[in-house]
Enzyme design. Structure first.
Site, PDB file in Angstrom:
ATOM      1  N   CYS A 213       0.939  -1.163  -0.178  1.00  0.00           N
ATOM      2  CA  CYS A 213      -0.002   0.033  -0.015  1.00  0.00           C
ATOM      3  C   CYS A 213       0.955   1.245  -0.071  1.00  0.00           C
ATOM      4  O   CYS A 213       0.581   2.276   0.644  1.00  0.00           O
ATOM      5  CB  CYS A 213      -1.048  -0.061   0.990  1.00  0.00           C
ATOM      6  SG  CYS A 213      -2.365  -1.450   1.046  1.00  0.00           S
ATOM      7  N   ALA A 214       1.915   1.206  -0.800  1.00  0.00           N
ATOM      8  CA  ALA A 214       2.805   2.289  -0.843  1.00  0.00           C
ATOM      9  C   ALA A 214       3.155   2.380  -2.228  1.00  0.00           C
ATOM     10  O   ALA A 214       4.415   2.314  -2.574  1.00  0.00           O
ATOM     11  CB  ALA A 214       4.053   2.318  -0.034  1.00  0.00           C
TER      12      ALA A 214
END
Ligand SMILES: Cc1ncc(COP(=O)(O)O)c(C=O)c1O
Length: 439
Positions: free
Chosen positions: A378-379
């Site tokens: 999630c980056a």
């Protein structure tokens, strides 16, 4: 710019030099004896190396929840003894969290569902026209909620982060907010948050620190670091009961639209509703997650009672072993923004040349009983940046389950450690990787 040269070397540490009061033994985690099946039908002890996603429950957290449950009742709305007790425990949890992060006496401590909920809450309460400055290295929870943002490229060194923030903030009129993660969920690297707070304030901006990956590993003192807001999640702090917090200055929160509209947030309802202007009730409408708050506070208490010196010493010993082990396996490359020697918490992402990350993670699980995370964590912008670096070595495709964050391109494997991690877990990962690459 000469005034910035002081920020160009090693960053500040998140923990200022306040005496460490803890002295209890490091607590145990639940599930330390979990047996999991591997190929061939054997059972092996689970090597959980996925703490950065969700950490296991500390025994004192479990005990606190078990102690609260027999008297569990309504919060803030009952005259009965159990209601009063439950309300007192919930409000005590707020005090505990306030002390844990070294908040100012007038800071708001608002319980949320998680860090994502906390950053979104603040985003909804920004004064009209606020510009947010955020680095591309952020987790999506801190990258995406902002109505108007300026995004900065991953800085080449910590001082460059401060310089880039300085320049960006200088060019913005009106209210501004700098958002930065204290410890990266991808590389574990610590960011220079005190220097960034200083720069933000010099430009009349505020700073929100995403402490989701810091607070399980290091002491945080909001007042000493002069931070305006911090956000974090209980489930990464050994309290897997679905609560998070936003802590910080009350004025924007008192002005912002109530996050949820309903009982608890409203003072009176006639033809129009009159909302609380105290930020805590204003943004905690409905029955709160009282067990989540109790669990989160119990985790804060347990870490404080143990003391950061002991916790950090043990983590650094295992992290050094993990990193040197990874470096010894052919084709394994650790992802880092600021180099090998930069201070970091127990999170390491890596690639294995020629092996898709998903395949590595699946083999580690099915053949060796090791749990790691794979994907872009999630980056996306940050991991893409690291993988596209000349020696990034990204391989394989995201799988569809990357926390709902898959984008179908190359990804990495992440091993993360904490309380309950053993030397055997670390060694098993290294030997498993050595085995995999030798096939
Ligand atoms: C640095 C960071 N910020 C925010 C989040 C989001 O946390 P949550 O899923 O609990 O909202 C995470 C979770 O991985 C994280 O690592």
């Amino acid at each position: 710019m000469p005034t910035l040269t002081i920020f160009s070397s090693v960053p500040d540490q998140a923990a200022p030099s306040v005496p460490d009061a803890g002295s209890r033994p490091i607590p145990a985690v639940l599930g330390a004896d979990l047996q999991v099946p591997v190929k061939g039908g054997r059972l092996v002890g689970y090597a959980n190396l996925d703490y950065a996603a969700s950490a296991p429950c500390l025994e004192p957290v479990n005990a606190a929840v078990a102690a609260a449950l027999p008297a569990y009742s309504s919060v803030h709305r009952g005259a009965g003894y159990a209601s009063q007790l439950t309300t007192a425990r919930y409000e005590q949890a707020r005090h505990t969290v306030r002390a844990f992060v070294g908040a100012r006496p007038d800071d708001a401590v608002i319980f949320t569902r998680n860090t994502t909920d906390a950053t979104n809450l603040l985003a909804r309460c920004l004064p009209a026209g606020t510009t947010t400055v955020v680095f591309d290295t952020e987790h999506h929870a801190s990258l995406l909620p902002w109505p108007k943002s300026v995004r900065l490229a991953p800085p080449a060194f910590p001082g460059e982060a401060v310089r880039a923030a300085d320049e960006a903030l200088a060019g913005i009129d009106g209210p501004k907010l700098l958002v930065v993660t204290a410890a990266s969920n991808v590389t574990g690297e610590l960011w220079p948050i005190a220097a960034l707070a200083h720069i933000a304030h010099r430009h009349g901006a505020r700073i929100l620190v995403d402490a989701a990956q810091l607070v399980p590993h290091r002491r945080l003192n909001l007042t000493a670091l002069d931070l305006d807001y911090v956000a974090f999640s209980g489930h990464k702090l050994y309290a897997p009961f679905g609560a998070g917090v936003l802590v910080g200055r009350g004025d924007w929160l008192a002005e912002g639209e109530p996050y949820l509209k309903g009982g608890g947030a409203v003072r009176t309802v006639g033809d129009v509703a009159e909302w609380h202007d105290d930020p805590e009730p204003r943004h905690e409408a409905g029955t709160p997650n009282v067990l989540g708050a109790i669990a989160l506070a119990a985790a804060c208490d347990a870490l404080t009672a143990t003391g950061w010196t002991a916790l950090v010493r043990e983590e650094e010993r295992l992290l050094a072993r993990l990193r040197s082990g990874l470096a010894s396996v052919e084709g394994v490359r650790e992802l880092a923004l600021w180099g090998d020697d930069h201070p970091r918490v127990g999170i390491v992402s890596f690639t294995v040349a020629g092996y898709p990350a998903r395949e590595v993670a699946e083999a580690l699980s099915s053949e060796y009983g090791i749990g790691v995370r794979d994907g872009k964590f999630c980056a996306h912008p940050f991991v893409r940046h690291l993988l596209e670096a000349p020696d990034g070595g990204g391989s394989g495709r995201d799988h569809e389950n990357d926390g709902g964050c898959a984008d179908g391109t190359a990804s990495a494997v992440r091993a993360s450690i904490g309380i309950g991690t053993t030397q055997e877990h670390v060694d098993r990962l290294i030997e498993a990787l050595r085995d995999l690459v030798s096939r």
